[in-house]
Design a protein around this motif. Sequence first.
Motif, PDB file in Angstrom:
ATOM      1  N   TRP A  41       0.818  -1.218   0.000  1.00 23.54           N
ATOM      2  CA  TRP A  41       0.000   0.000   0.000  1.00 23.54           C
ATOM      3  C   TRP A  41       0.843   1.256   0.000  1.00 23.54           C
ATOM      4  N   ARG A  42       2.087   1.172   0.500  1.00 24.85           N
ATOM      5  CA  ARG A  42       2.939   2.362   0.549  1.00 24.85           C
ATOM      6  C   ARG A  42       3.418   2.803  -0.837  1.00 24.85           C
ATOM      7  N   ASN A  43       3.257   1.954  -1.855  1.00 24.45           N
ATOM      8  CA  ASN A  43       3.658   2.321  -3.213  1.00 24.45           C
ATOM      9  C   ASN A  43       2.604   3.166  -3.922  1.00 24.45           C
ATOM     10  N   ALA A  44       1.393   3.195  -3.403  1.00 25.50           N
ATOM     11  CA  ALA A  44       0.330   4.019  -3.989  1.00 25.50           C
ATOM     12  C   ALA A  44       0.433   5.434  -3.427  1.00 25.50           C
ATOM     13  N   LEU A  45      -0.062   6.392  -4.186  1.00 23.76           N
ATOM     14  CA  LEU A  45      -0.055   7.771  -3.698  1.00 23.76           C
ATOM     15  C   LEU A  45      -1.198   7.972  -2.708  1.00 23.76           C
ATOM     16  N   PRO A  46      -0.921   8.562  -1.538  1.00 22.11           N
ATOM     17  CA  PRO A  46      -2.001   8.810  -0.574  1.00 22.11           C
ATOM     18  C   PRO A  46      -2.962   9.872  -1.099  1.00 22.11           C
ATOM     19  N   SER A  47      -4.201   9.795  -0.655  1.00 23.40           N
ATOM     20  CA  SER A  47      -5.236  10.743  -1.080  1.00 23.40           C
ATOM     21  C   SER A  47      -5.356  11.906  -0.093  1.00 23.40           C
ATOM     22  N   PHE A  48      -4.324  12.151   0.684  1.00 21.25           N
ATOM     23  CA  PHE A  48      -4.329  13.198   1.692  1.00 21.25           C
ATOM     24  C   PHE A  48      -2.902  13.724   1.831  1.00 21.25           C
ATOM     25  N   SER A  49      -2.758  14.846   2.482  1.00 23.86           N
ATOM     26  CA  SER A  49      -1.430  15.390   2.762  1.00 23.86           C
ATOM     27  C   SER A  49      -0.896  14.739   4.032  1.00 23.86           C
ATOM     28  N   SER A  50       0.095  13.885   3.875  1.00 25.56           N
ATOM     29  CA  SER A  50       0.610  13.200   5.061  1.00 25.56           C
ATOM     30  C   SER A  50       1.321  14.175   6.004  1.00 25.56           C
ATOM     31  N   ARG A  51       1.919  15.220   5.477  1.00 26.32           N
ATOM     32  CA  ARG A  51       2.555  16.219   6.340  1.00 26.32           C
ATOM     33  C   ARG A  51       1.511  16.999   7.144  1.00 26.32           C
ATOM     34  N   ALA A  52       0.404  17.360   6.506  1.00 32.27           N
ATOM     35  CA  ALA A  52      -0.654  18.083   7.223  1.00 32.27           C
ATOM     36  C   ALA A  52      -1.265  17.196   8.308  1.00 32.27           C
ATOM     37  N   LEU A  53      -1.464  15.915   7.996  1.00 36.31           N
ATOM     38  CA  LEU A  53      -2.021  14.998   8.991  1.00 36.31           C
ATOM     39  C   LEU A  53      -1.050  14.827  10.162  1.00 36.31           C
ATOM     40  N   GLN A  54       0.225  14.651   9.865  1.00 36.94           N
ATOM     41  CA  GLN A  54       1.223  14.544  10.939  1.00 36.94           C
ATOM     42  C   GLN A  54       1.217  15.811  11.805  1.00 36.94           C
ATOM     43  N   GLY A  55       1.172  16.958  11.145  1.00 39.43           N
ATOM     44  CA  GLY A  55       1.166  18.220  11.883  1.00 39.43           C
ATOM     45  C   GLY A  55      -0.027  18.350  12.799  1.00 39.43           C
ATOM     46  N   TRP A  56      -1.209  18.004  12.279  1.00 39.56           N
ATOM     47  CA  TRP A  56      -2.428  18.073  13.093  1.00 39.56           C
ATOM     48  C   TRP A  56      -2.310  17.161  14.309  1.00 39.56           C
ATOM     49  N   LEU A  57      -1.902  15.920  14.085  1.00 40.08           N
ATOM     50  CA  LEU A  57      -1.833  14.963  15.182  1.00 40.08           C
ATOM     51  C   LEU A  57      -0.771  15.360  16.213  1.00 40.08           C
ATOM     52  N   LEU A  58       0.372  15.840  15.737  1.00 38.09           N
ATOM     53  CA  LEU A  58       1.455  16.205  16.664  1.00 38.09           C
ATOM     54  C   LEU A  58       1.194  17.525  17.388  1.00 38.09           C
ATOM     55  N   LEU A  59       0.649  18.498  16.676  1.00 37.52           N
ATOM     56  CA  LEU A  59       0.486  19.824  17.269  1.00 37.52           C
ATOM     57  C   LEU A  59      -0.842  20.028  17.983  1.00 37.52           C
ATOM     58  N   CYS A  60      -1.899  19.416  17.500  1.00 41.89           N
ATOM     59  CA  CYS A  60      -3.226  19.673  18.057  1.00 41.89           C
ATOM     60  C   CYS A  60      -3.749  18.551  18.948  1.00 41.89           C
ATOM     61  N   CYS A  61      -3.258  17.335  18.743  1.00 44.75           N
ATOM     62  CA  CYS A  61      -3.813  16.204  19.497  1.00 44.75           C
ATOM     63  C   CYS A  61      -2.873  15.677  20.581  1.00 44.75           C
ATOM     64  N   GLN A  62      -1.576  15.879  20.412  1.00 45.04           N
ATOM     65  CA  GLN A  62      -0.614  15.389  21.389  1.00 45.04           C
ATOM     66  C   GLN A  62      -0.587  16.319  22.604  1.00 45.04           C
ATOM     67  N   LEU A  63      -0.618  15.728  23.766  1.00 41.34           N
ATOM     68  CA  LEU A  63      -0.589  16.510  25.009  1.00 41.34           C
ATOM     69  C   LEU A  63       0.807  16.484  25.621  1.00 41.34           C
ATOM     70  N   PRO A  64       1.256  17.604  26.181  1.00 38.63           N
ATOM     71  CA  PRO A  64       2.597  17.654  26.792  1.00 38.63           C
ATOM     72  C   PRO A  64       2.781  16.624  27.913  1.00 38.63           C
ATOM     73  N   SER A  65       1.698  16.265  28.596  1.00 38.09           N
ATOM     74  CA  SER A  65       1.784  15.316  29.701  1.00 38.09           C
ATOM     75  C   SER A  65       1.680  13.867  29.242  1.00 38.09           C
ATOM     76  N   GLY A  66       1.570  13.650  27.928  1.00 40.80           N
ATOM     77  CA  GLY A  66       1.482  12.297  27.384  1.00 40.80           C
ATOM     78  C   GLY A  66       0.077  11.983  26.903  1.00 40.80           C
ATOM     79  N   GLY A  67      -0.020  11.092  25.979  1.00 41.06           N
ATOM     80  CA  GLY A  67      -1.299  10.694  25.416  1.00 41.06           C
ATOM     81  C   GLY A  67      -1.767  11.663  24.343  1.00 41.06           C
ATOM     82  N   MET A  68      -2.848  11.291  23.678  1.00 41.47           N
ATOM     83  CA  MET A  68      -3.387  12.117  22.605  1.00 41.47           C
ATOM     84  C   MET A  68      -4.877  12.285  22.803  1.00 41.47           C
ATOM     85  N   GLN A  69      -5.354  13.443  22.379  1.00 45.69           N
ATOM     86  CA  GLN A  69      -6.758  13.805  22.577  1.00 45.69           C
ATOM     87  C   GLN A  69      -7.483  13.831  21.238  1.00 45.69           C
TER      88      GLN A  69
END
Length: 134
Positions: A41-69
């Motif tokens: 599956w990694r040989n196909a082109l994703p239908s989303f921006s993987s950098r934007a998704l990583q950014g959202w998950l790391l910056l908006c969902c990750q909590l400084p005290s651990g875990g994700m929201q």
Amino acid sequence: RRRRRTGGNEGGEAIASDASSNAACALFPAAQLSNAGKGDWRNALPSFSSRALQGWLLLCCQLPSGGMQDKPGKGRDHYHTCYCLSGLSVAQHWGSDGLVGPATNLLERTDPLVNVTEARLAEWTRLVAQLPKV
């Protein structure tokens, strides 16, 4: 529909971007390709921006005290932490957008069909093959 600033998705006018639906953007297409026998599956082109998704998950969902929201302002829980990390792993390893942040952000590859790391899936497959035939 895509959110311009976060790169995430939203379900409707009154629904804010959330971790579960954004992680699903990575997991479901990857699982479909994998399940359809289309090869790696990694040989196909994703239908989303993987950098934007990583950014959202790391910056908006990750909590400084651990875990994700689920989304900013919500508390962390096991469910959202699991699916955020799974979606983050698929986003990191799919496409050619690259890794967001330092190399320490890189997660192990997750198999999108069974939601475990590929190394653990290979180990499980080897152990099951050793079981006596019934």
